[in-house]
Write a protein that holds these residues in place. Sequence first.
Motif, short mmCIF file in Angstrom:
data_model
loop_
_atom_site.label_atom_id
_atom_site.label_comp_id
_atom_site.label_asym_id
_atom_site.label_seq_id
_atom_site.Cartn_x
_atom_site.Cartn_y
_atom_site.Cartn_z
N ILE A 65 0.83 -1.21 0.00
CA ILE A 65 0.00 0.00 0.00
C ILE A 65 0.86 1.25 0.00
CG2 ILE A 65 -1.65 1.34 1.38
CD1 ILE A 65 -2.88 -1.38 2.20
N SER A 66 1.95 1.24 0.76
CA SER A 66 2.86 2.39 0.79
C SER A 66 3.44 2.64 -0.60
CB SER A 66 3.99 2.13 1.79
OG SER A 66 3.51 2.03 3.10
N SER A 67 3.84 1.58 -1.29
CA SER A 67 4.41 1.73 -2.63
C SER A 67 3.39 2.24 -3.62
CB SER A 67 4.97 0.38 -3.11
OG SER A 67 6.04 -0.04 -2.30
N LEU A 68 2.16 1.71 -3.55
CA LEU A 68 1.12 2.15 -4.48
C LEU A 68 0.78 3.62 -4.27
CD1 LEU A 68 -1.20 -0.99 -4.34
CD2 LEU A 68 0.04 -0.17 -6.36
N LYS A 69 0.64 4.03 -3.02
CA LYS A 69 0.32 5.43 -2.73
C LYS A 69 1.45 6.34 -3.18
CE LYS A 69 -2.23 6.53 0.93
NZ LYS A 69 -1.37 7.68 0.93
N LYS A 70 2.68 5.93 -2.92
CA LYS A 70 3.84 6.73 -3.30
C LYS A 70 3.90 6.94 -4.80
CE LYS A 70 8.90 6.77 -3.03
NZ LYS A 70 10.09 6.02 -2.56
N ASN A 71 3.50 5.91 -5.56
CA ASN A 71 3.59 5.97 -7.01
C ASN A 71 2.30 6.44 -7.67
OD1 ASN A 71 6.30 4.66 -8.17
ND2 ASN A 71 5.78 3.69 -6.23
N GLY A 72 1.34 6.91 -6.86
CA GLY A 72 0.13 7.49 -7.42
C GLY A 72 -0.81 6.49 -8.04
N SER A 73 -0.82 5.25 -7.53
CA SER A 73 -1.68 4.21 -8.09
C SER A 73 -2.87 3.95 -7.18
CB SER A 73 -0.89 2.90 -8.26
OG SER A 73 0.16 3.07 -9.17
N PRO A 74 -4.09 4.17 -7.67
CA PRO A 74 -5.27 3.79 -6.89
C PRO A 74 -5.28 2.29 -6.66
CG PRO A 74 -5.86 5.16 -8.77
CD PRO A 74 -4.44 4.74 -8.97
N PHE A 75 -5.98 1.83 -5.64
CA PHE A 75 -5.99 0.39 -5.40
C PHE A 75 -7.24 -0.01 -4.63
CE2 PHE A 75 -3.83 2.24 -1.73
CZ PHE A 75 -4.48 1.63 -0.67
N ILE A 76 -7.59 -1.30 -4.77
CA ILE A 76 -8.47 -1.96 -3.82
C ILE A 76 -7.76 -3.22 -3.37
CG2 ILE A 76 -10.59 -1.05 -4.86
CD1 ILE A 76 -11.15 -3.80 -5.98
N CYS A 77 -8.05 -3.66 -2.17
CA CYS A 77 -7.47 -4.87 -1.61
C CYS A 77 -8.60 -5.73 -1.08
CB CYS A 77 -6.48 -4.52 -0.50
SG CYS A 77 -5.60 -5.95 0.17
N THR A 78 -8.64 -6.99 -1.51
CA THR A 78 -9.76 -7.88 -1.19
C THR A 78 -9.35 -8.97 -0.20
OG1 THR A 78 -9.27 -9.42 -2.99
CG2 THR A 78 -10.67 -7.53 -3.51
N LYS A 79 -10.39 -9.66 0.33
CA LYS A 79 -10.22 -10.82 1.21
C LYS A 79 -9.38 -10.50 2.44
CE LYS A 79 -12.58 -13.57 -1.51
NZ LYS A 79 -14.00 -13.81 -1.20
N ASP A 82 -10.88 -8.75 9.62
CA ASP A 82 -11.12 -7.53 10.39
C ASP A 82 -9.83 -7.02 11.02
OD1 ASP A 82 -13.82 -7.62 9.76
OD2 ASP A 82 -14.41 -8.57 11.64
N GLU A 83 -9.00 -7.93 11.46
CA GLU A 83 -7.73 -7.53 12.08
C GLU A 83 -6.83 -6.80 11.09
OE1 GLU A 83 -3.91 -9.57 14.43
OE2 GLU A 83 -5.52 -10.82 13.60
N LYS A 84 -6.74 -7.32 9.88
CA LYS A 84 -5.92 -6.66 8.86
C LYS A 84 -6.49 -5.30 8.49
CE LYS A 84 -3.84 -10.72 6.65
NZ LYS A 84 -3.78 -11.57 5.42
N ILE A 85 -7.80 -5.21 8.38
CA ILE A 85 -8.43 -3.93 8.05
C ILE A 85 -8.14 -2.91 9.14
CG2 ILE A 85 -10.66 -2.75 7.81
CD1 ILE A 85 -11.68 -5.22 6.35
N ASP A 86 -8.28 -3.29 10.41
CA ASP A 86 -8.02 -2.37 11.52
C ASP A 86 -6.58 -1.88 11.50
OD1 ASP A 86 -10.61 -2.65 12.40
OD2 ASP A 86 -10.14 -4.13 13.94
N THR A 87 -5.64 -2.77 11.24
CA THR A 87 -4.23 -2.39 11.22
C THR A 87 -3.93 -1.45 10.05
OG1 THR A 87 -3.65 -4.53 12.20
CG2 THR A 87 -1.87 -3.27 11.21
N ILE A 88 -4.51 -1.74 8.90
CA ILE A 88 -4.31 -0.87 7.72
C ILE A 88 -4.87 0.52 7.99
CG2 ILE A 88 -5.06 -0.49 5.33
CD1 ILE A 88 -4.85 -3.57 4.98
N LEU A 89 -6.04 0.61 8.61
CA LEU A 89 -6.64 1.91 8.90
C LEU A 89 -5.81 2.72 9.89
CD1 LEU A 89 -10.46 1.13 9.10
CD2 LEU A 89 -9.23 2.35 7.30
N LYS A 90 -5.20 2.05 10.85
CA LYS A 90 -4.35 2.77 11.80
C LYS A 90 -3.12 3.34 11.09
CE LYS A 90 -5.79 0.08 15.83
NZ LYS A 90 -5.42 -0.99 16.80
N ARG A 91 -2.60 2.59 10.14
CA ARG A 91 -1.41 3.04 9.41
C ARG A 91 -1.76 4.03 8.30
NH1 ARG A 91 2.13 4.83 7.07
NH2 ARG A 91 4.17 3.95 6.50
N PHE A 92 -2.94 3.85 7.67
CA PHE A 92 -3.37 4.70 6.55
C PHE A 92 -4.81 5.15 6.80
CE2 PHE A 92 -0.51 1.38 4.87
CZ PHE A 92 0.52 2.16 4.36
#
Length: 253
Positions: A65-79, A82-92
Amino acid sequence: MDRDYLNSLIDKLLKSDISKDQFITHLTGIFSDEFKFDTNRKLRLGFHEFIFGESKTINQLIEIISSLKKNGSPFICTKLSDEKIDTILKRFPEVEAIPEAGMVRYFFTPPSTQKGEVAIVTAGSSDIPIAKEAMFTLDSCGIKSKIFADVGVAGVHRFFNIKEQLYSYDVLIVVAGMEGALPSLVAGLFPQPIIAVPTSIGYGTALNGFTALFAMLTSCANGVTVVNINNGFGAAMAAFRILQNKYRDDTDV
């Protein structure tokens, strides 16, 4: 990278807002082998590279996600759990989470609205998370969709209550577990492209979705397209390709 971004680079070069060297630097950065993502997919296929998150560690996801955001690439991430989603939201915290679909997504600008609409029909309410994965994937591609839930063959009168509404949609995605009968019923009644999604819902001999998968693959209704078990994302992308081809000569609305 998408066509708008490439056009903006060319415009800047033509207006002398950037030098030739800067233009080349932008392009070499986009196509660099050091960046492992397919940033040119939008130009080729009409959609960005997306991330399958189930088997990746949280550290891998954060790096991606850090690389995609840095390079200006929109993204979705599937599957995602809840734990992974919570951690991603805290970081981003700027990333949008869709927990009921097991997804996160991020766009620098909203996706362009595409022509065509998709109906997503589920046999039972237990199939709704997969239907929502399909719905939010389509939404991320700029395509409108609607879920018609819990209309399976166990109470087939419920399906006939929505039957007339389905004729107005370009593509029908049908999601079912157990014996996977609903796509055959739908495909025997409607002329639109039918994309069947088997789910892992069901008791013992449902075999975690394999019984539904085999039933859909051997459907006696002609022309049913079948994706993998629980693959709402894949069904959405198949629908997207169908609509892109159908409206190929039309401009965005």
